[in-house]
Design a protein around this motif. Structure first.
Motif, PDB file in Angstrom:
ATOM      1  N   TRP A 101      46.576   6.544  39.273  1.00  0.00           N
ATOM      2  CA  TRP A 101      45.312   6.875  38.592  1.00  0.00           C
ATOM      3  C   TRP A 101      44.670   8.128  39.190  1.00  0.00           C
ATOM      4  CZ3 TRP A 101      42.630   5.496  34.347  1.00  0.00           C
ATOM      5  CH2 TRP A 101      41.302   5.929  34.262  1.00  0.00           C
ATOM      6  N   LEU A 104      46.559  11.174  38.253  1.00  0.00           N
ATOM      7  CA  LEU A 104      46.338  11.495  36.840  1.00  0.00           C
ATOM      8  C   LEU A 104      45.003  12.221  36.653  1.00  0.00           C
ATOM      9  CD1 LEU A 104      47.392  11.176  33.908  1.00  0.00           C
ATOM     10  CD2 LEU A 104      46.154   9.013  33.801  1.00  0.00           C
ATOM     11  N   GLN A 105      43.971  11.765  37.379  1.00  0.00           N
ATOM     12  CA  GLN A 105      42.661  12.425  37.276  1.00  0.00           C
ATOM     13  C   GLN A 105      42.724  13.856  37.811  1.00  0.00           C
ATOM     14  OE1 GLN A 105      40.360  10.724  35.463  1.00  0.00           O
ATOM     15  NE2 GLN A 105      42.097   9.307  35.430  1.00  0.00           N
ATOM     16  N   LYS A 108      44.486  15.958  35.225  1.00  0.00           N
ATOM     17  CA  LYS A 108      43.573  16.229  34.109  1.00  0.00           C
ATOM     18  C   LYS A 108      42.614  17.375  34.437  1.00  0.00           C
ATOM     19  CE  LYS A 108      41.043  13.236  32.147  1.00  0.00           C
ATOM     20  NZ  LYS A 108      40.183  12.057  32.039  1.00  0.00           N
ATOM     21  N   LEU A 156      48.292  13.626  28.609  1.00  0.00           N
ATOM     22  CA  LEU A 156      47.628  13.031  29.771  1.00  0.00           C
ATOM     23  C   LEU A 156      46.581  12.014  29.356  1.00  0.00           C
ATOM     24  CD1 LEU A 156      47.086  15.943  32.343  1.00  0.00           C
ATOM     25  CD2 LEU A 156      48.727  14.078  32.439  1.00  0.00           C
ATOM     26  N   TYR A 157      45.862  12.300  28.258  1.00  0.00           N
ATOM     27  CA  TYR A 157      44.865  11.354  27.759  1.00  0.00           C
ATOM     28  C   TYR A 157      45.538  10.056  27.316  1.00  0.00           C
ATOM     29  CZ  TYR A 157      41.529  15.251  27.743  1.00  0.00           C
ATOM     30  OH  TYR A 157      40.718  16.297  28.113  1.00  0.00           O
ATOM     31  N   GLU A 159      48.398   8.911  28.540  1.00  0.00           N
ATOM     32  CA  GLU A 159      48.813   8.254  29.786  1.00  0.00           C
ATOM     33  C   GLU A 159      47.639   7.535  30.438  1.00  0.00           C
ATOM     34  OE1 GLU A 159      51.092  10.478  32.674  1.00  0.00           O
ATOM     35  OE2 GLU A 159      52.056  11.624  31.086  1.00  0.00           O
ATOM     36  N   GLU A 160      46.479   8.158  30.371  1.00  0.00           N
ATOM     37  CA  GLU A 160      45.280   7.553  30.939  1.00  0.00           C
ATOM     38  C   GLU A 160      44.944   6.243  30.224  1.00  0.00           C
ATOM     39  OE1 GLU A 160      41.064   9.306  32.441  1.00  0.00           O
ATOM     40  OE2 GLU A 160      41.470   9.535  30.297  1.00  0.00           O
ATOM     41  N   ASP A 161      45.035   6.241  28.890  1.00  0.00           N
ATOM     42  CA  ASP A 161      44.767   5.020  28.115  1.00  0.00           C
ATOM     43  C   ASP A 161      45.735   3.905  28.503  1.00  0.00           C
ATOM     44  OD1 ASP A 161      42.683   6.213  26.776  1.00  0.00           O
ATOM     45  OD2 ASP A 161      43.894   6.846  25.056  1.00  0.00           O
ATOM     46  N   ILE A 164      44.816   2.597  31.917  1.00  0.00           N
ATOM     47  CA  ILE A 164      43.610   1.759  31.831  1.00  0.00           C
ATOM     48  C   ILE A 164      43.989   0.341  31.409  1.00  0.00           C
ATOM     49  CG2 ILE A 164      41.515   1.341  30.467  1.00  0.00           C
ATOM     50  CD1 ILE A 164      41.027   4.372  30.558  1.00  0.00           C
TER      51      ILE A 164
END
Length: 386
Positions: A101, A104-105, A108, A156-157, A159-161, A164
């Protein structure tokens, strides 16, 4: 982070281990001193007045009682070690999720900055359309790159979902909550290096201890099977018709079993095979733990060397001073400054990737060192380790 890690204690599997341990604490496995109590009656010569009565008691084998207690004590110890193994595996997954996480941030943020620079560069070239600085081919390439960067950021968005959803499965309380973990919150590389410099494996409550206890359990079970022999019986008999014969109606009988052949040879053989298998698993676990621990230690050292080298390069590059010098040069192209900043972002992206690999190797190290599941719990990724 601490809540995300400690919620592992509420997992159904961990609770199952705790419930089994609580149940065994009451010693429900204790064998009674009497194995069987049997009431017999027999008609002598089919004469109703010559009815015989007998009470037969079969005592428990004292060696079986002892071995039974030893077996369940060993089994309870094995349960405790198995719980620690599962706890370690679950914590490792959660630590790796935190690292994924935060990385990933970081990705981003860097990609968003890179996209802003690309947009600024395209705008700048469009403004220079009629100047000598304008390059049509470079402009076309930048427009294509601009579209690719937008698509890359969208990936990336997505992947973030997905991440989560993974976090929400591991920690239901995270649903509809803001996850604020970042790489800046994680333990510093210097402190991480100090912890991993110790180079010790705690074998007391880990995979090796579990494998050793499995061997002990197989031995205990084999010993229990060897003592599973009927001791015999003690019998009191009452024959009423003997009173008429002026004789005592009571008599005592004793039967002793002589175990010429053990009736549980098949089970004893099975337990011996289980013990041999457990010994093989122990040897394999020793090799895997030692090699995994050494490999994680080497990875940390190598990645830190590469990270420090890149960090020095980034620190030595004074972008502000370079920008000032470029502004003082009349023939300088402002596009060069943006391209320099974009190169810096690429270097920072590599640095973030190296940090991620350092943290993952660090968690591997702690896992092989059997430190993750130690009580009291620590958040090994936090600066304070609380």
């Amino acid at each position: 982070m601490e809540s995300f890690l400690t919620v592992v204690l509420e997992d159904p599997l961990i609770r199952s281990f705790d419930e089994q341990d609580s149940y065994l604490n009451a010693s429900p496995y204790n064998l009674a001193p009497v194995k069987e109590l049997e009431l017999r009656t027999e008609s002598n010569q089919l004469d109703g007045g010559r009815q015989e009565y007998a009470l037969r008691v079969k005592p428990s084998n004292p060696w079986e009682v002892k071995r039974n207690n030893e077996y369940f004590n060993t089994y309870q110890e094995l349960l405790s070690l198995d719980r620690q193994r599962e706890l370690k595996n679950m914590l490792k997954i959660r630590y790796e999720t935190i690292i994924e996480w935060t990385y990933l941030q970081e990705q981003k943020t860097l990609k968003e900055d890179d996209q802003k620079l690309s947009d600024a560069l395209v705008s700048m070239l469009e403004a220079q359309q009629f100047s000598s600085f304008f390059d049509a081919n470079e402009y076309a390439e930048l427009k294509i790159e601009q579209i690719e960067k937008t698509a890359s950021l969208e990936d990336l968005y997505f992947e973030e979902d997905k991440l989560i959803n993974t976090i929400a499965k591991l920690y239901p309380y995270a649903q509809n909550q803001t996850i604020s973990w970042s790489m800046d919150d994680l333990i510093s590389i210097d402190k991480l290096q100090m912890i991993t410099a110790l180079g010790e494996i705690n074998t007391g409550e880990g995979e090796i201890a579990y494998r050793e206890k499995k061997i002990a359990l197989a031995k205990s079970e084999m010993a229990l099977e060897k003592t599973n022999i009927d001791m015999g019986y003690l019998q009191a008999k009452y024959e009423q018709y003997r009173i008429e014969q002026d004789r005592s109606p009571w008599s005592i009988g004793l039967g002793v079993t002589i175990p010429i052949f053990n009736p549980n040879k098949n089970k004893i053989t099975q337990r011996k095979l289980e013990m041999i298998e457990a010994e093989g698993e122990l040897n394999e676990a020793n090799i895997l733990q030692e090699s995994g621990f050494n490999m994680a230690s080497q990875k940390i050292k190598q990645f830190i060397i590469r990270y420090r080298k890149l960090e020095k390069q980034l620190e030595s590059m004074d972008v502000d001073a370079l920008a000032k010098r470029l502004q003082e040069m009349k023939s300088s192209n402002p596009v060069v400054m943006i391209q320099l900043k974009r190169s810096m972002i690429k270097s920072k992206t590599i640095a973030a990737r190296l940090k991620k690999e350092i943290y993952l190797a660090y968690i591997d190290y702690l896992s092989y060192a059997e430190m993750l599941q130690q009580s009291p719990f620590k958040n090994y990724l936090s600066q304070e380790m609380n």
